[in-house]
Write an enzyme that holds these catalytic residues in place. Structure first.
Site, mmCIF file in Angstrom:
data_model
loop_
_atom_site.group_PDB
_atom_site.id
_atom_site.type_symbol
_atom_site.label_atom_id
_atom_site.label_comp_id
_atom_site.label_asym_id
_atom_site.label_seq_id
_atom_site.Cartn_x
_atom_site.Cartn_y
_atom_site.Cartn_z
ATOM 1 N N ASN A 117 0.854 -1.192 0.000
ATOM 2 C CA ASN A 117 0.000 0.000 0.000
ATOM 3 C C ASN A 117 0.894 1.247 0.000
ATOM 4 O O ASN A 117 1.656 1.461 0.948
ATOM 5 C CB ASN A 117 -0.903 -0.038 1.244
ATOM 6 C CG ASN A 117 -1.860 1.135 1.277
ATOM 7 O OD1 ASN A 117 -1.457 2.263 0.995
ATOM 8 N ND2 ASN A 117 -3.112 0.892 1.616
ATOM 9 N N HIS A 139 0.847 6.263 1.581
ATOM 10 C CA HIS A 139 1.618 7.221 2.388
ATOM 11 C C HIS A 139 2.668 7.980 1.587
ATOM 12 O O HIS A 139 3.132 9.034 2.025
ATOM 13 C CB HIS A 139 2.278 6.522 3.576
ATOM 14 C CG HIS A 139 1.309 6.194 4.670
ATOM 15 N ND1 HIS A 139 0.151 6.893 4.896
ATOM 16 C CD2 HIS A 139 1.334 5.229 5.616
ATOM 17 C CE1 HIS A 139 -0.492 6.372 5.920
ATOM 18 N NE2 HIS A 139 0.200 5.357 6.376
ATOM 19 N N HIS A 193 -5.678 3.587 -2.112
ATOM 20 C CA HIS A 193 -7.011 3.945 -1.650
ATOM 21 C C HIS A 193 -7.296 5.359 -2.152
ATOM 22 O O HIS A 193 -6.636 6.308 -1.718
ATOM 23 C CB HIS A 193 -7.032 3.894 -0.117
ATOM 24 C CG HIS A 193 -8.377 4.102 0.495
ATOM 25 N ND1 HIS A 193 -8.599 3.937 1.847
ATOM 26 C CD2 HIS A 193 -9.573 4.449 -0.030
ATOM 27 C CE1 HIS A 193 -9.868 4.176 2.116
ATOM 28 N NE2 HIS A 193 -10.488 4.503 0.991
ATOM 29 N N ARG A 223 -9.557 8.041 -1.650
ATOM 30 C CA ARG A 223 -10.596 8.380 -0.671
ATOM 31 C C ARG A 223 -11.480 9.498 -1.208
ATOM 32 O O ARG A 223 -11.060 10.302 -2.044
ATOM 33 C CB ARG A 223 -9.953 8.824 0.650
ATOM 34 C CG ARG A 223 -9.167 7.734 1.355
ATOM 35 C CD ARG A 223 -8.676 8.211 2.697
ATOM 36 N NE ARG A 223 -9.749 8.336 3.655
ATOM 37 C CZ ARG A 223 -9.959 7.518 4.689
ATOM 38 N NH1 ARG A 223 -9.125 6.530 4.919
ATOM 39 N NH2 ARG A 223 -10.966 7.712 5.505
ATOM 40 N N ARG A 242 -7.367 12.728 0.270
ATOM 41 C CA ARG A 242 -6.323 13.217 1.189
ATOM 42 C C ARG A 242 -4.924 12.734 0.789
ATOM 43 O O ARG A 242 -3.941 13.326 1.184
ATOM 44 C CB ARG A 242 -6.625 12.826 2.631
ATOM 45 C CG ARG A 242 -6.500 11.366 2.887
ATOM 46 C CD ARG A 242 -6.648 11.023 4.347
ATOM 47 N NE ARG A 242 -8.005 11.260 4.822
ATOM 48 C CZ ARG A 242 -8.475 10.721 5.942
ATOM 49 N NH1 ARG A 242 -7.695 9.965 6.684
ATOM 50 N NH2 ARG A 242 -9.710 10.946 6.334
ATOM 51 N N GLU A 293 -8.636 0.238 -3.173
ATOM 52 C CA GLU A 293 -9.525 0.289 -2.011
ATOM 53 C C GLU A 293 -10.483 1.439 -2.229
ATOM 54 O O GLU A 293 -10.059 2.550 -2.594
ATOM 55 C CB GLU A 293 -8.731 0.549 -0.737
ATOM 56 C CG GLU A 293 -7.836 -0.597 -0.338
ATOM 57 C CD GLU A 293 -6.990 -0.248 0.886
ATOM 58 O OE1 GLU A 293 -7.127 0.863 1.434
ATOM 59 O OE2 GLU A 293 -6.178 -1.086 1.262
ATOM 60 N N THR A 333 -7.064 6.576 9.554
ATOM 61 C CA THR A 333 -6.964 5.480 8.593
ATOM 62 C C THR A 333 -8.219 4.643 8.762
ATOM 63 O O THR A 333 -9.012 4.886 9.678
ATOM 64 C CB THR A 333 -5.681 4.647 8.832
ATOM 65 O OG1 THR A 333 -5.617 3.609 7.850
ATOM 66 C CG2 THR A 333 -5.630 4.039 10.216
ATOM 67 N N THR A 334 -8.421 3.654 7.877
ATOM 68 C CA THR A 334 -9.657 2.866 7.929
ATOM 69 C C THR A 334 -9.767 2.181 9.293
ATOM 70 O O THR A 334 -8.923 1.365 9.649
ATOM 71 C CB THR A 334 -9.655 1.803 6.803
ATOM 72 O OG1 THR A 334 -9.188 2.423 5.608
ATOM 73 C CG2 THR A 334 -11.032 1.246 6.587
ATOM 74 N N GLU A 386 -10.927 -9.443 3.012
ATOM 75 C CA GLU A 386 -9.671 -9.018 3.644
ATOM 76 C C GLU A 386 -9.987 -8.833 5.113
ATOM 77 O O GLU A 386 -10.824 -8.001 5.484
ATOM 78 C CB GLU A 386 -9.142 -7.708 3.034
ATOM 79 C CG GLU A 386 -7.839 -7.289 3.717
ATOM 80 C CD GLU A 386 -7.146 -6.098 3.064
ATOM 81 O OE1 GLU A 386 -7.279 -5.929 1.833
ATOM 82 O OE2 GLU A 386 -6.474 -5.353 3.796
ATOM 83 N N HIS A 401 -3.845 -4.393 7.703
ATOM 84 C CA HIS A 401 -3.975 -3.278 8.637
ATOM 85 C C HIS A 401 -3.112 -3.472 9.868
ATOM 86 O O HIS A 401 -3.309 -4.418 10.626
ATOM 87 C CB HIS A 401 -5.423 -3.016 9.061
ATOM 88 C CG HIS A 401 -5.696 -1.550 9.182
ATOM 89 N ND1 HIS A 401 -5.223 -0.802 10.220
ATOM 90 C CD2 HIS A 401 -6.331 -0.692 8.352
ATOM 91 C CE1 HIS A 401 -5.588 0.452 10.025
ATOM 92 N NE2 HIS A 401 -6.255 0.559 8.900
ATOM 93 N N GLY A 402 -2.143 -2.592 9.993
ATOM 94 C CA GLY A 402 -1.295 -2.609 11.186
ATOM 95 C C GLY A 402 -0.287 -3.734 11.212
ATOM 96 O O GLY A 402 0.357 -3.969 12.247
ATOM 97 N N GLY A 434 1.049 -1.364 4.376
ATOM 98 C CA GLY A 434 1.460 -0.033 3.960
ATOM 99 C C GLY A 434 2.360 0.651 4.957
ATOM 100 O O GLY A 434 3.568 0.795 4.753
HETATM 101 N N1 PXP Z 1 -5.955 -2.928 4.011
HETATM 102 C C1 PXP Z 1 -6.890 -1.945 4.042
HETATM 103 C C2 PXP Z 1 -8.265 -2.287 3.584
HETATM 104 C C3 PXP Z 1 -6.572 -0.636 4.449
HETATM 105 O O1 PXP Z 1 -7.533 0.300 4.476
HETATM 106 C C4 PXP Z 1 -5.248 -0.361 4.817
HETATM 107 C C5 PXP Z 1 -4.875 1.042 5.213
HETATM 108 O O2 PXP Z 1 -5.019 1.876 4.128
HETATM 109 C C6 PXP Z 1 -4.300 -1.379 4.760
HETATM 110 C C7 PXP Z 1 -4.679 -2.660 4.385
HETATM 111 C C8 PXP Z 1 -2.864 -1.147 5.120
HETATM 112 O O3 PXP Z 1 -2.786 -0.867 6.472
HETATM 113 P P1 PXP Z 1 -1.395 -0.395 7.089
HETATM 114 O O4 PXP Z 1 -1.070 0.902 6.427
HETATM 115 O O5 PXP Z 1 -1.675 -0.260 8.539
HETATM 116 O O6 PXP Z 1 -0.381 -1.452 6.762
#
Ligand code: PXP
Length: 266
Positions: free
Chosen positions: A27, A30, A70, A72, A76, A97, A127-128, A178, A216-217, A238
């Site tokens: 991702n 950033h 993503h 949005r 942003r 996304e 973030t999401t 996911e 995520h995370g 990401g």
């Molecule tokens: N998957 C989804 C659906 C997300 O919205 C995000 C954050 O944009 C990520 C994965 C990646 O998350 P992270 O940036 O925490 O690795």
């Protein structure tokens, strides 16, 4: 190469197929976040940096299997122009996304990414934050999935590791889920195993009717525990990769993550 023994209905019991490696979708939002911090007024200016297209090529060089962006509603970070350029110029599968809105469906149908991941979007979130509530928005979600699939796009839904949401995603004919790993990633030691157990149960519930991804995370440290979740096809990562890239460069940061993921044994 690793081989697994599979027994296919109507086939002799010993057919050997290669095990699928766990894929990495990088991702790169950033990269655009940083550019927008300085160049929000004119992100296409010749001096606007860093460049998401360059970052995409760097991720490719590090072994990324896909790119995730993503777009949005508030734009942003990623801009529409970024998405179209990445699609046209970078030879990697693209995962878009997007929120379940008419505007985003229009963009997806024009952009034609390989994959779409439907996510909830809240204007005030950093973030999401949570997964999509497929159960509560079933008809709309089902309809958007069908429209995207009609255009040849594979559709994933980003959901919390909740068995009812997994079931609803299957009923809505999503190709993939996911699993939102944020609660696990943010949990203190006491609660992390319980969150991991929820992810494991959700993955078992989804497999094999939907492909199971997670994101995520996820970072270089908690990855080892993420790799205990069965049936995973792809991780979308990401923040931690982009953070690491400030020290070692994006290509190396991606390569390091891929090396750690190679230990996965579904
Ligand atoms: N998957 C989804 C659906 C997300 O919205 C995000 C954050 O944009 C990520 C994965 C990646 O998350 P992270 O940036 O925490 O690795």
């Amino acid at each position: 190469m690793l081989a697994v023994q599979v027994s296919l209905a109507g086939s002799p019991p010993s057919r050997y197929l290669p095990a699928m490696p766990l894929l990495l979708g990088v991702n790169i939002d950033h990269i655009a976040t940083l550019r927008q911090a300085r160049y929000a007024q004119n992100p296409s200016a010749p001096n606007a940096e860093p460049c998401p297209i360059q970052a995409s090529h760097d991720a490719l060089a590090g072994g990324a299997d896909a790119l995730t962006i993503h777009v949005r509603g508030d734009r942003r970070h990623m801009q529409d122009a970024d998405a179209y350029r990445i699609r046209a110029e970078v030879p990697l599968p693209l995962n878009l996304e997007m929120a379940v809105t008419e505007e985003m469906v229009g963009i997806a149908l024009k952009l034609k990414p390989d994959f779409v991941c439907l996510v909830p979007e809240n204007r005030l979130e950093i973030t999401t934050e949570g997964g999509l509530n497929v159960l509560a928005n079933f008809d709309k979600t089902r309809m958007v999935i069908a429209r995207l699939q009609d255009a040849g796009i594979h559709v994933s839904v980003f959901i919390d590791p909740d068995l009812k949401q997994v079931e609803a995603a299957g009923e809505a004919c999503a190709d993939m889920i996911e699993l939102h790993t944020g609660a696990f990633a943010n949990a203190t030691d006491d609660h992390a195993q319980a969150e991991l157990d929820r992810l494991i149960a959700a993955a078992k519930e989804g497999h094999p009717s939907v492909k199971v991804n997670a994101g995520h995370g996820i970072n270089y440290t908690n990855l080892a525990r993420i790799l205990t979740i069965p049936h995973l096809s792809e991780l979308n990562i990401g923040h931690s990769i982009i953070a690491r890239s400030t020290r070692v460069g994006l290509t190396t940061a991606v390569r390091e993550m891929k090396e750690l993921m190679a230990a996965y044994n579904s």
